[in-house]
Design a protein around this motif. Structure first.
Motif, PDB file in Angstrom:
ATOM      1  N   LEU A 157       5.938  29.750  40.636  1.00  0.00           N
ATOM      2  CA  LEU A 157       5.915  31.197  40.798  1.00  0.00           C
ATOM      3  C   LEU A 157       7.242  31.818  40.351  1.00  0.00           C
ATOM      4  CD1 LEU A 157       4.151  31.613  44.271  1.00  0.00           C
ATOM      5  CD2 LEU A 157       3.131  31.452  41.996  1.00  0.00           C
ATOM      6  N   ALA A 158       8.334  31.137  40.659  1.00  0.00           N
ATOM      7  CA  ALA A 158       9.647  31.655  40.263  1.00  0.00           C
ATOM      8  C   ALA A 158       9.769  31.733  38.749  1.00  0.00           C
ATOM      9  CB  ALA A 158      10.751  30.781  40.852  1.00  0.00           C
ATOM     10  N   ARG A 159       9.225  30.754  38.039  1.00  0.00           N
ATOM     11  CA  ARG A 159       9.257  30.789  36.564  1.00  0.00           C
ATOM     12  C   ARG A 159       8.450  31.969  36.041  1.00  0.00           C
ATOM     13  NH1 ARG A 159       8.660  25.162  37.237  1.00  0.00           N
ATOM     14  NH2 ARG A 159       6.427  25.269  36.747  1.00  0.00           N
ATOM     15  N   TRP A 160       7.318  32.245  36.652  1.00  0.00           N
ATOM     16  CA  TRP A 160       6.522  33.397  36.227  1.00  0.00           C
ATOM     17  C   TRP A 160       7.269  34.703  36.502  1.00  0.00           C
ATOM     18  CZ3 TRP A 160       1.238  31.752  38.790  1.00  0.00           C
ATOM     19  CH2 TRP A 160       0.740  30.653  38.111  1.00  0.00           C
ATOM     20  N   ALA A 161       7.938  34.761  37.656  1.00  0.00           N
ATOM     21  CA  ALA A 161       8.708  35.965  37.966  1.00  0.00           C
ATOM     22  C   ALA A 161       9.819  36.175  36.940  1.00  0.00           C
ATOM     23  CB  ALA A 161       9.296  35.864  39.374  1.00  0.00           C
ATOM     24  N   ASP A 162      10.452  35.105  36.510  1.00  0.00           N
ATOM     25  CA  ASP A 162      11.487  35.207  35.471  1.00  0.00           C
ATOM     26  C   ASP A 162      10.917  35.816  34.192  1.00  0.00           C
ATOM     27  OD1 ASP A 162      13.523  34.151  37.009  1.00  0.00           O
ATOM     28  OD2 ASP A 162      13.127  32.088  36.396  1.00  0.00           O
ATOM     29  N   ALA A 163       9.690  35.434  33.876  1.00  0.00           N
ATOM     30  CA  ALA A 163       9.076  35.915  32.630  1.00  0.00           C
ATOM     31  C   ALA A 163       8.548  37.341  32.767  1.00  0.00           C
ATOM     32  CB  ALA A 163       7.935  34.977  32.227  1.00  0.00           C
TER      33      ALA A 163
END
Length: 332
Positions: A157-163
């Protein structure tokens, strides 16, 4: 200890859009830094009332796993912000800001001193900075998305938030899973990043200006205190607390039960994790959370915040805070 209590009558009224904001002493710091003990002594010195800024202690029935202020300590000073909602309800930073503003107004009108205390930086930001108008989100789609996101690991989820929202992602990660999921909900359901909505939607002027004291600890001491706290929670009946919540029909995905301690002990009761492994994971997760808290505070607090070494004797800490507060009042 004899010191003059702050004269709350000197402050302007909270109500009214043009009234200047209140200056309120605010104690922040990572988990296990000693905020509770210091706040109780300050409340006694100032004839004050404590407003909790803890996003977990708002839940009823979650006492041991949140290290909630003991009933005996609540008898030493009135507390606000505890036991507000059931474990299956959500409690937003916006709701905290509205309720805390009302508590502050009431406390001051009664001639007493409000003291804000807690480690949830988003609650502090919501109270002291304008809250934007949240975009309309379809309730059914939101619930479906929440259920789907809840099943995904936090690093993903954190990677998606970064994107999807790089400007907001770091703050969201510091706030944990619930904050990361909110960033994703807004981006996926509206097509615009949460940071963009904040820029477009100005909120009302803040009614509170926090005078901040940041409790700091050397990393080794912070880790030692966290480990000791986890052991106290386990020996103090955390398993029984989670067992009782399960018996009441609450589920592990409910908002109040997604925090560290509850999810690990839930695994123990289901037989999928040993108690020793759960304790080790609780310590690891709490240490990581404390580091995120420190990062948030160090990056988001004003430069004028008072930095206080939390290893000092309690009465020394009290004296430092009282002296600095008197200087602040004289300079205002």
């Amino acid at each position: 200890m004899s010191v003059r209590s702050p004269d709350v009558r000197e402050a302007p009224p909270v109500g009214g859009a043009s009234a200047p904001p209140w200056r309120v002493p605010t104690l922040v710091g990572p988990t296990a830094s000693g905020k509770t003990a210091l706040s109780l002594r300050l409340a006694e010195v100032w004839e004050g009332e404590i407003i909790s800024m803890d996003s977990r202690q708002v839940y009823r029935g979650l006492d041991i796993g949140t290290d909630k202020v003991a009933l005996a300590d609540r008898a030493r000073a009135p507390h606000h912000g505890l036991d507000r909602v059931e474990p299956d309800e959500r409690y937003s930073a916006g709701r905290f800001a509205r309720e805390a503003t009302a508590w502050i107004e009431d406390i001051v009108e009664r001639g007493r001193q409000p003291v804000l205390v807690g480690g949830t930086g988003f609650f502090l930001r919501a109270l002291t900075e304008p809250i934007f108008a949240e975009p309309p989100l379809d309730p059914l789609r939101r619930e479906q998305l929440r259920a789907w996101l809840a099943a995904r690991p936090l690093p993903e989820l954190a990677r998606w938030a970064d994107a999807l929202d790089p400007e907001r992602a770091a703050l969201a990660r510091a706030g944990g899973r619930q904050r990361v999921q909110r960033v994703l909900e807004v981006a996926l359901l509206t097509g615009r990043a949460l940071s963009e909505w904040h820029q477009r939607s100005a909120g009302p002027p803040p009614r509170v200006r926090a005078w901040v004291v940041l409790l700091e600890l050397p990393r080794e001491e912070m880790d030692r205190r966290i480990d000791a706290r986890v052991e106290r929670m386990i020996t103090g009946g955390l398993a029984d607390e989670v067992r009782a919540l399960r018996a009441q029909g609450y589920r592990r995905e409910h908002p109040g039960l997604t925090g560290t301690g509850y999810r690990e002990m839930w695994d123990v009761l289901e037989g999928t994790r040993s108690l020793a492994d759960a304790a080790a994971e609780m310590k690891r997760q709490t240490r990581q959370y404390a580091r995120r808290q420190l990062t948030w505070f160090r990056n988001q607090l004003p430069d004028v915040a008072v930095r206080l070494e939390a290893t000092r004797p309690l009465e020394d800490q009290v004296r430092v805070v009282v002296d600095h507060w008197e200087e602040e009042r004289r300079a205002a």
